[in-house]
Design an enzyme around this catalytic site. Sequence first.
Site, PDB file in Angstrom:
ATOM      1  N   LYS A  17       0.778  -1.267   0.130  1.00 12.52           N
ATOM      2  CA  LYS A  17       0.140   0.071   0.079  1.00 12.52           C
ATOM      3  C   LYS A  17       0.739   1.353  -0.043  1.00 12.52           C
ATOM      4  O   LYS A  17       2.075   1.140   0.538  1.00 12.52           O
ATOM      5  CB  LYS A  17      -0.762   0.154   1.464  1.00 12.52           C
ATOM      6  CG  LYS A  17      -2.048  -0.950   1.470  1.00 12.52           C
ATOM      7  CD  LYS A  17      -2.978  -0.645   2.582  1.00 12.52           C
ATOM      8  CE  LYS A  17      -4.069  -1.929   2.475  1.00 12.52           C
ATOM      9  NZ  LYS A  17      -4.966  -1.449   1.467  1.00 12.52           N
TER      10      LYS A  17
ATOM     11  N   ARG B 250     -10.335 -11.400   1.898  1.00 15.87           N
ATOM     12  CA  ARG B 250     -11.192 -12.519   1.453  1.00 15.87           C
ATOM     13  C   ARG B 250     -10.513 -13.903   1.237  1.00 15.87           C
ATOM     14  O   ARG B 250     -11.221 -14.921   1.456  1.00 15.87           O
ATOM     15  CB  ARG B 250     -11.602 -12.241  -0.058  1.00 15.87           C
ATOM     16  CG  ARG B 250     -10.507 -12.117  -1.058  1.00 15.87           C
ATOM     17  CD  ARG B 250     -10.816 -11.160  -2.285  1.00 15.87           C
ATOM     18  NE  ARG B 250     -10.901  -9.762  -2.264  1.00 15.87           N
ATOM     19  CZ  ARG B 250     -11.311  -8.866  -3.045  1.00 15.87           C
ATOM     20  NH1 ARG B 250     -11.521  -9.219  -4.297  1.00 15.87           N
ATOM     21  NH2 ARG B 250     -11.196  -7.608  -2.780  1.00 15.87           N
TER      22      ARG B 250
HETATM   23  N1  BES Z   1      -8.164  -3.693   4.594  1.00 20.46           N
HETATM   24  C1  BES Z   1      -8.412  -3.183   2.780  1.00 20.46           C
HETATM   25  C2  BES Z   1      -9.650  -2.483   2.716  1.00 20.46           C
HETATM   26  C3  BES Z   1      -9.764  -1.190   3.102  1.00 20.46           C
HETATM   27  C4  BES Z   1      -8.966  -0.039   2.237  1.00 20.46           C
HETATM   28  C5  BES Z   1     -10.352  -0.589   4.182  1.00 20.46           C
HETATM   29  C6  BES Z   1      -9.201   1.106   2.792  1.00 20.46           C
HETATM   30  C7  BES Z   1     -10.521   0.675   4.476  1.00 20.46           C
HETATM   31  C8  BES Z   1      -9.799   1.826   3.983  1.00 20.46           C
HETATM   32  C9  BES Z   1      -8.508  -4.444   2.213  1.00 20.46           C
HETATM   33  O1  BES Z   1      -7.562  -5.527   2.509  1.00 20.46           O
HETATM   34  C10 BES Z   1      -7.730  -4.217   0.831  1.00 20.46           C
HETATM   35  O2  BES Z   1      -6.572  -3.732   0.932  1.00 20.46           O
HETATM   36  N2  BES Z   1      -8.699  -4.070  -0.322  1.00 20.46           N
HETATM   37  C11 BES Z   1      -8.227  -3.732  -1.585  1.00 20.46           C
HETATM   38  C12 BES Z   1      -8.705  -4.640  -2.462  1.00 20.46           C
HETATM   39  C13 BES Z   1      -8.029  -4.312  -4.050  1.00 20.46           C
HETATM   40  C14 BES Z   1      -6.800  -4.885  -3.988  1.00 20.46           C
HETATM   41  C15 BES Z   1      -8.880  -5.366  -4.941  1.00 20.46           C
HETATM   42  C16 BES Z   1      -8.909  -2.201  -1.823  1.00 20.46           C
HETATM   43  O3  BES Z   1      -9.973  -2.083  -1.484  1.00 20.46           O
HETATM   44  O4  BES Z   1      -7.947  -1.510  -2.192  1.00 20.46           O
HETATM   45 MN    MN Z   2      -5.526  -5.370   2.001  1.00 17.85          MN
END
Ligand code: BES
Ligand code: MN
Length: 508
Positions: free
Chosen positions: A270, A344
């Site tokens: 990230k 997931r």
């Molecule tokens: N924990 C995150 C989701 C999230 C992101 C929650 C920002 C709250 C704020 C999750 O694990 C994630 O990183 N999801 C990705 C999925 C994507 C790679 C398809 C996302 O939402 O960017």
């Molecule tokens: Mn994630």
Amino acid sequence: MEHRFIEAPGAALSGVKADALLVVLTTEHHHTGDKAVDALIDDAVKHGDLALKAGRSLFCRRPMGAGKPHLVLVVAAQDGAKAFKSAVAKGLASVKDLAVAHVAVVAADGLALQSAHARALVQAADEATYVYRQTKPSAPAAGKLRKVSLVGPKASASALGAALKQAQAQVAGVALARELGNLPGNHCTPSHLAVEARKLAREYKHISAQVLERPALEKLGMGSFLSVTNGSAQPPKFIILRYEGAAASQAPVVLVGKGITFDTGGISLKPGAGMDEMKFDMGGAASVLGTFRALAELKPRINVVGLVPTCENMPSGTATKPGDVVTSMSGQTIEILNTDAEGRLILCDALTYAERLKPAVVVDIATLTGACVIALGGIHSGLFSRDDELAQALLSAGQDSGDTAWRMPLDEEYGDALKSNFADIANVGGREAGSVTAACFLAKFTQAYRWAHLDIAGTAWKSGGTKGGTGRPVMLLSQFILDQAAAGKQALAPQAKPARKPTRAPKA
Ligand code: BES
Ligand code: MN
Ligand code: ZN
């Protein structure tokens, strides 16, 4: 915090024994039946010291005489519980630095108090007095407030008294979830969540806890869950909580909570800005623990099982790489195109595990997608289900508890985005409808039972100046379980037979 129902003394509010009287008015209803107080209100309005507009308030120091309570007037936007909560919060804030230990909340005549108002009061009091101090010893001391009572008509005494009590138990659960969320990732590790689960089991008679370690998870074939922990030095845990409030023969409600104690994204790292907030990525797990805390005190006649897969998502030389293919407990292979879609991956194995509990229904709770934050913000949690009856029950529990959800679509067509050339399924779709394709991924593991998914990415915590956990959706979940317990024979019954062939899970 202590909460009591106080029977309205009719015309003599000054007789209420409290340090402060907090009177909630509305534009329409701005009298209390107490002559002196009403004269004071009329005079304040007449002289422009109190406008009868939402959010206005006036503090009066002991206007009924020495030894009598302070008077705080607050104008609520409407009669409803939501406006009542803001008004009570505002009123409590105005006495927070005073020598006020007991506030009695009075609603203006004509403002009909219901259970939801009692619940709102308990929540407002909890939020007004919460101070995070676990890793901040310098945090200011909590104020003097110890007790917030609700003054109401005699006829409502039993209903409002019971509502206060129920809300108090629910809010204790909210507080646990919020505290775990706020705790930093180096403190709130998977092992810490396991310790907290065991603590609940030790403290409460009807709760038991079991924690599966890596060897057991390997034996179960949880290749998807384990792939997420590959880059982390912290051992993964699979927590199983049981609340037994009914005969063992009664099919349980199963709650599955995402417990990523820190989400760096893994090799699909990230960006740095705001990454600290990924300590809240165990909000689903925290809400399961919080709900059990509430159940322990509410003691409903129902069985509930909580499943919490928990680990960190870290990059390292041993971390899972984009393109890696893993085999889930269901036997379905998964191509991990993005290691940041890890929630997931841990949930799908927990959802397969849930089959063996022969559940009435399964609800998973996860801070799953940034896309859900874009879609719904911090107001409603996203609700995904192909089961209308279950979805309706969850939406109603949300409405009744003030912890709302909004239903999102879950058509099979959205799942087309998850096609892979190298595995049965890919772990990400495209950018479009990201929260829906995430739910579609989970749907491929939940064919054997009735299931709903709550995406709490937007509601589990707040960003910015008031950054911190919210304890959501413990109010919704505990309300849902209370509703199910109260429904008796009308409660949601297990799915008649598996909609598809059973999974290829190895026996364990
Ligand atoms: N924990 C995150 C989701 C999230 C992101 C929650 C920002 C709250 C704020 C999750 O694990 C994630 O990183 N999801 C990705 C999925 C994507 C790679 C398809 C996302 O939402 O960017
Ligand atoms: Mn994630
Ligand atoms: Zn995550």
